[in-house]
Design a protein around this motif. Structure first.
Motif, mmCIF file in Angstrom:
data_model
loop_
_atom_site.group_PDB
_atom_site.id
_atom_site.type_symbol
_atom_site.label_atom_id
_atom_site.label_comp_id
_atom_site.label_asym_id
_atom_site.label_seq_id
_atom_site.Cartn_x
_atom_site.Cartn_y
_atom_site.Cartn_z
ATOM 1 N N THR A 84 48.594 19.850 -2.878
ATOM 2 C CA THR A 84 47.733 18.970 -3.661
ATOM 3 C C THR A 84 48.466 18.564 -4.942
ATOM 4 N N GLY A 85 48.536 17.269 -5.200
ATOM 5 C CA GLY A 85 49.215 16.753 -6.389
ATOM 6 C C GLY A 85 50.711 16.569 -6.232
ATOM 7 N N TYR A 86 51.242 16.852 -5.053
ATOM 8 C CA TYR A 86 52.677 16.718 -4.817
ATOM 9 C C TYR A 86 53.022 15.319 -4.306
ATOM 10 N N ASP A 87 54.224 14.890 -4.642
ATOM 11 C CA ASP A 87 54.841 13.697 -4.070
ATOM 12 C C ASP A 87 56.089 14.162 -3.339
ATOM 13 N N ALA A 88 56.621 13.308 -2.495
ATOM 14 C CA ALA A 88 57.855 13.651 -1.775
ATOM 15 C C ALA A 88 58.711 12.402 -1.632
ATOM 16 N N VAL A 89 60.004 12.622 -1.509
ATOM 17 C CA VAL A 89 60.955 11.555 -1.254
ATOM 18 C C VAL A 89 62.008 12.091 -0.293
ATOM 19 N N ALA A 90 62.461 11.237 0.630
ATOM 20 C CA ALA A 90 63.515 11.620 1.573
ATOM 21 C C ALA A 90 64.386 10.405 1.835
ATOM 22 N N LYS A 91 65.681 10.607 1.783
ATOM 23 C CA LYS A 91 66.644 9.520 1.986
ATOM 24 C C LYS A 91 67.796 10.007 2.847
ATOM 25 N N MET A 92 68.412 9.051 3.541
ATOM 26 C CA MET A 92 69.653 9.343 4.257
ATOM 27 C C MET A 92 70.697 8.310 3.861
ATOM 28 N N LYS A 93 71.957 8.759 3.799
ATOM 29 C CA LYS A 93 73.086 7.914 3.428
ATOM 30 C C LYS A 93 74.271 8.237 4.329
ATOM 31 N N ARG A 94 75.213 7.304 4.408
ATOM 32 C CA ARG A 94 76.440 7.553 5.181
ATOM 33 C C ARG A 94 77.229 8.716 4.578
ATOM 34 N N ASN A 95 77.266 8.808 3.275
ATOM 35 C CA ASN A 95 77.890 9.939 2.589
ATOM 36 C C ASN A 95 77.241 10.062 1.210
ATOM 37 N N TYR A 96 77.517 11.145 0.526
ATOM 38 C CA TYR A 96 76.835 11.428 -0.731
ATOM 39 C C TYR A 96 77.056 10.368 -1.801
ATOM 40 N N SER A 97 78.194 9.683 -1.788
ATOM 41 C CA SER A 97 78.485 8.699 -2.826
ATOM 42 C C SER A 97 78.104 7.265 -2.444
ATOM 43 N N SER A 98 77.506 7.064 -1.281
ATOM 44 C CA SER A 98 77.088 5.719 -0.859
ATOM 45 C C SER A 98 76.055 5.150 -1.825
ATOM 46 N N ASP A 99 76.179 3.844 -2.081
ATOM 47 C CA ASP A 99 75.196 3.164 -2.923
ATOM 48 C C ASP A 99 73.930 2.831 -2.142
ATOM 49 N N SER A 100 74.065 2.580 -0.852
ATOM 50 C CA SER A 100 72.892 2.209 -0.051
ATOM 51 C C SER A 100 72.335 3.431 0.674
ATOM 52 N N SER A 101 71.022 3.389 0.890
ATOM 53 C CA SER A 101 70.360 4.498 1.574
ATOM 54 C C SER A 101 69.215 3.946 2.423
ATOM 55 N N THR A 102 68.750 4.769 3.329
ATOM 56 C CA THR A 102 67.560 4.472 4.119
ATOM 57 C C THR A 102 66.486 5.452 3.684
ATOM 58 N N ASP A 103 65.341 4.920 3.271
ATOM 59 C CA ASP A 103 64.237 5.751 2.816
ATOM 60 C C ASP A 103 63.295 6.062 3.975
ATOM 61 N N ASP A 131 53.611 19.582 -13.897
ATOM 62 C CA ASP A 131 53.000 20.853 -14.289
ATOM 63 C C ASP A 131 52.062 20.679 -15.481
ATOM 64 N N GLU A 132 51.504 21.793 -15.974
ATOM 65 C CA GLU A 132 50.526 21.758 -17.058
ATOM 66 C C GLU A 132 51.102 21.266 -18.383
ATOM 67 N N ASN A 133 52.438 21.246 -18.501
ATOM 68 C CA ASN A 133 53.100 20.746 -19.715
ATOM 69 C C ASN A 133 53.557 19.295 -19.565
ATOM 70 N N ALA A 134 53.087 18.628 -18.507
ATOM 71 C CA ALA A 134 53.428 17.231 -18.210
ATOM 72 C C ALA A 134 54.902 17.050 -17.855
ATOM 73 N N ALA A 135 55.543 18.132 -17.413
ATOM 74 C CA ALA A 135 56.931 18.063 -16.959
ATOM 75 C C ALA A 135 56.937 17.894 -15.439
ATOM 76 N N THR A 136 57.805 17.041 -14.948
ATOM 77 C CA THR A 136 57.931 16.855 -13.503
ATOM 78 C C THR A 136 58.860 17.926 -12.943
ATOM 79 N N ILE A 137 58.356 18.684 -11.995
ATOM 80 C CA ILE A 137 59.109 19.755 -11.350
ATOM 81 C C ILE A 137 59.528 19.251 -9.971
ATOM 82 N N VAL A 138 60.831 19.284 -9.697
ATOM 83 C CA VAL A 138 61.378 18.787 -8.439
ATOM 84 C C VAL A 138 62.026 19.943 -7.695
#
Length: 114
Positions: free
Chosen positions: A32-51, A90-97
């Motif tokens: 509850t209250g969580y968001d998520a993100v997931a991406k794939m790239k050809r390699n770690y330094s690629s500028d383009s990604s697929t979300d 969190d309760e201090n308005a900090a985003t925890i990832v």
């Protein structure tokens, strides 16, 4: 520390990957209250990604990643890297990832799609 997993995706296919998250007691993690993100790239330094499209069922602790057949058809055959991160404020308005999953994806060719 994130779990490591390898996947194979068939080019031109719809895909769905369900992640079942648990808390330290082994119960479904309350997202509850969580968001998520997931991406794939050809390699770690690629500028383009697929979300990935993300669906979260908070009370069941599930995060589902999906790509449409149009998205996978646009991918080049070969190896990719990916990761999945969840976050909350969190309760201090900090985003925890937290990175929950990472690894490699192999896109396999198809006779029926380009």
């Amino acid at each position: 520390m994130a779990e490591y997993e390898k996947f194979t995706i068939d080019k031109g296919s719809d895909i769905s990957i369900q992640l079942d998250l648990v808390d330290p007691s082994g119960n479904a993690k309350n997202l509850t209250g969580y968001d998520a993100v997931a991406k794939m790239k050809r390699n770690y330094s690629s500028d383009s990604s697929t979300d990935f499209t993300i669906a979260i069922v908070p009370t069941e602790g599930t995060v589902t990643l999906s790509l449409t057949n149009q998205q996978t058809d646009a991918l080049k055959v070969g190896n990719y890297v990916y990761d999945v991160e969840i976050s909350y404020v969190d309760e201090n308005a900090a985003t925890i990832v937290e990175r929950i999953l990472e690894g490699k994806i192999r896109v396999s060719p198809s006779v029926s799609t380009s």
